[in-house]
Design a protein around this motif. Structure first.
Motif, short mmCIF file in Angstrom:
data_model
loop_
_atom_site.label_atom_id
_atom_site.label_comp_id
_atom_site.label_asym_id
_atom_site.label_seq_id
_atom_site.Cartn_x
_atom_site.Cartn_y
_atom_site.Cartn_z
N LYS A 274 0.82 -1.21 0.00
CA LYS A 274 0.00 0.00 0.00
C LYS A 274 0.85 1.26 0.00
CE LYS A 274 -3.98 -2.06 2.35
NZ LYS A 274 -4.88 -1.99 3.53
N MET A 275 2.15 1.11 0.20
CA MET A 275 3.06 2.25 0.22
C MET A 275 3.77 2.44 -1.12
SD MET A 275 2.49 3.37 3.16
CE MET A 275 1.71 2.79 4.68
N GLY A 276 3.30 1.76 -2.14
CA GLY A 276 3.85 1.97 -3.48
C GLY A 276 4.87 0.96 -3.94
N VAL A 277 5.19 -0.04 -3.11
CA VAL A 277 6.11 -1.10 -3.53
C VAL A 277 5.30 -2.09 -4.38
CG1 VAL A 277 7.59 -3.00 -2.79
CG2 VAL A 277 7.59 -0.84 -1.53
N ILE A 278 5.63 -2.21 -5.64
CA ILE A 278 4.82 -3.00 -6.57
C ILE A 278 5.61 -4.20 -7.10
CG2 ILE A 278 3.44 -1.01 -7.27
CD1 ILE A 278 5.15 -0.77 -9.78
N ALA A 279 4.87 -5.13 -7.70
CA ALA A 279 5.49 -6.33 -8.26
C ALA A 279 5.49 -6.31 -9.79
CB ALA A 279 4.75 -7.58 -7.78
N GLU A 280 5.05 -5.20 -10.38
CA GLU A 280 5.03 -5.11 -11.84
C GLU A 280 6.45 -4.93 -12.36
OE1 GLU A 280 3.07 -2.43 -15.45
OE2 GLU A 280 2.59 -1.99 -13.36
N PRO A 281 6.91 -5.81 -13.23
CA PRO A 281 8.31 -5.73 -13.69
C PRO A 281 8.48 -4.76 -14.84
CG PRO A 281 7.26 -7.61 -14.71
CD PRO A 281 6.22 -6.99 -13.80
N GLU A 282 9.69 -4.32 -15.03
CA GLU A 282 10.08 -3.65 -16.26
C GLU A 282 10.66 -4.73 -17.17
OE1 GLU A 282 11.18 0.91 -15.62
OE2 GLU A 282 12.58 -0.41 -14.57
N THR A 283 10.33 -4.68 -18.44
CA THR A 283 10.74 -5.73 -19.37
C THR A 283 11.55 -5.16 -20.52
OG1 THR A 283 8.71 -5.54 -20.70
CG2 THR A 283 8.67 -7.08 -18.83
N LYS A 284 12.33 -6.03 -21.12
CA LYS A 284 13.11 -5.64 -22.30
C LYS A 284 13.24 -6.82 -23.23
CE LYS A 284 17.40 -3.31 -23.68
NZ LYS A 284 16.68 -2.14 -24.21
N ARG A 285 13.04 -6.56 -24.53
CA ARG A 285 13.15 -7.60 -25.56
C ARG A 285 14.28 -7.23 -26.49
NH1 ARG A 285 11.46 -8.07 -30.88
NH2 ARG A 285 10.98 -10.19 -31.61
#
Length: 375
Positions: A274-285
């Motif tokens: 809830k404090m903004g720590v997320i699990a969405e990754p940054e990706t690169k191809r």
């Protein structure tokens, strides 16, 4: 010979999955061995067949070396269907030659985890997880990340989308898992996650949360494929503040989310979601160029903190094989003063050993370790 002609030749010849044929590539004006064998060695160490072309009945396989392309640097067959599809020579990536090492360092336990496996017929899977607050989150990722990725591969072809969905779902699954153990040790547990998928030996896709890294060595130079998720990044810091979190600095000048977490994205760390720590990754191809690309390296911060990317790239480039390289990097990190667990995966590509550098590179952070300021 055009790719269209090659494809027609393949159909007319009735080639099957393990067919070997001589192939003439117009650009190089030399015959190449083409071979396609989908399965190699998996995590279970089960061996699959790997036939070779033997033109003179000598019993010795014809490899890249036989045609004098890259001296003695690669000894792998060529993948036929991807080579035709992409219009370039694509060697097979042998999982048995991948180098892996993980050392505990000065910690009480090793919370790092890593995986190397043949995920599907044409996709290799490589991953490192660096746990904190206990090993529960890293263990969960090690056990289930590959399964989540496989489930999304069944419905989605875009590997970046697949990895993004898998990261978010495994974070939700870990939260549900801990719901059944409200007083368990894993409530404050979290983990970095850096995952690489290699499809058809040429399409490389990397996803990451936290500060474990992925780096490609191209023409002897380090190419960073990930960017650390730390409060030092302006975009990450702003998201934390918008979500109600705050940033503090410890005695060493390192920023932390709510005074306890050195990263702004992770799997787990449920109390900070809830404090903004997320699990969405940054990706690169990225599409590999095997004539220029020597290897992929995945590392945890026990290595990254003490050695910069170019230094890692140069040291690996001086090693005889990836297994030696992985062991040397992990050993070197501890020798330089790293107190954290140090884990590395080294995946060799077509230009392995081609670009060697004798340059000396120095990591600035190592001077602090040497002076005792990080004690």
């Amino acid at each position: 010979m055009s790719c269209t002609c090659l494809a027609r030749l393949t159909r007319c010849s009735g080639l099957v999955q393990k067919t070997v044929v001589p192939l003439l590539f117009q650009q190089g004006n030399f015959p190449e061995l083409t071979h396609f064998d989908r399965k190699l060695f998996g995590q279970s160490r089960r061996q699959y067949s790997s036939s070779r072309f033997d033109p003179d009945s000598s019993g010795r396989p014809t490899t890249w070396d036989s045609f004098g392309i890259w001296d003695d640097r690669i000894d792998e067959p060529i993948l036929l269907p991807p080579s035709i599809r992409y219009g370039k020579i694509i060697p097979n990536v042998n999982l048995m030659k991948v180098g892996c090492a993980s050392l505990i360092g000065q910690r009480k336990e090793n919370e790092d985890r890593f995986q190397v496996s043949q995920m599907t017929d044409n996709i290799h899977y490589f991953a490192v997880f660096d746990g904190h607050g206990g090993s529960e989150a890293a263990d969960f990722c090690e056990k289930y990340m590959e399964k989540f990725i496989k489930s999304f591969l069944a419905e989605e072809d875009n590997l970046e989308t697949v990895l993004s969905k898998a990261f978010l779902e495994i974070d939700k699954a870990f939260a549900k898992h801990l719901h059944f153990f409200p007083n368990g040790p894993g409530l404050n547990s979290g983990s970095t996650a850096t995952v690489a998928l290699l499809r058809d030996g040429i399409e490389l896709v990397v996803a990451s949360v936290g500060d474990s890294r992925a780096m490609l060595c191209r023409k002897g130079k380090a190419v960073k494929l990930t960017v650390d998720h730390t409060p030092e990044r302006k975009d990450e810091k702003e998201r934390i503040k918008r979500s109600g979190g705050f940033i503090t600095w410890n005695s060493l000048g390192q920023p932390n989310v709510n005074g306890r977490l050195a990263m702004t994205r992770s799997i787990g760390d449920l109390d900070l979601k809830k404090m903004g720590v997320i699990a969405e990754p940054e990706t690169k191809r990225i599409l590999l160029h095997h004539v220029h690309d020597s290897f992929l390296a995945l590392t945890t911060d026990g290595v990254n903190f003490i050695m910069n990317s170019q230094e890692i790239c140069s040291i690996i480039g001086q090693c005889h094989d990836p297994k030696e390289a992985a062991q040397r990097i992990s050993d070197q990190a501890l020798h330089y003063g790293s107190e954290d667990n140090s884990t590395i995966i080294v995946v060799p590509f077509g230009a392995w050993g081609k670009h060697r550098s004798s340059d000396t590179h120095f990591s600035f952070s190592r001077s602090f370790v040497s002076s005792g300021r990080w004690a």
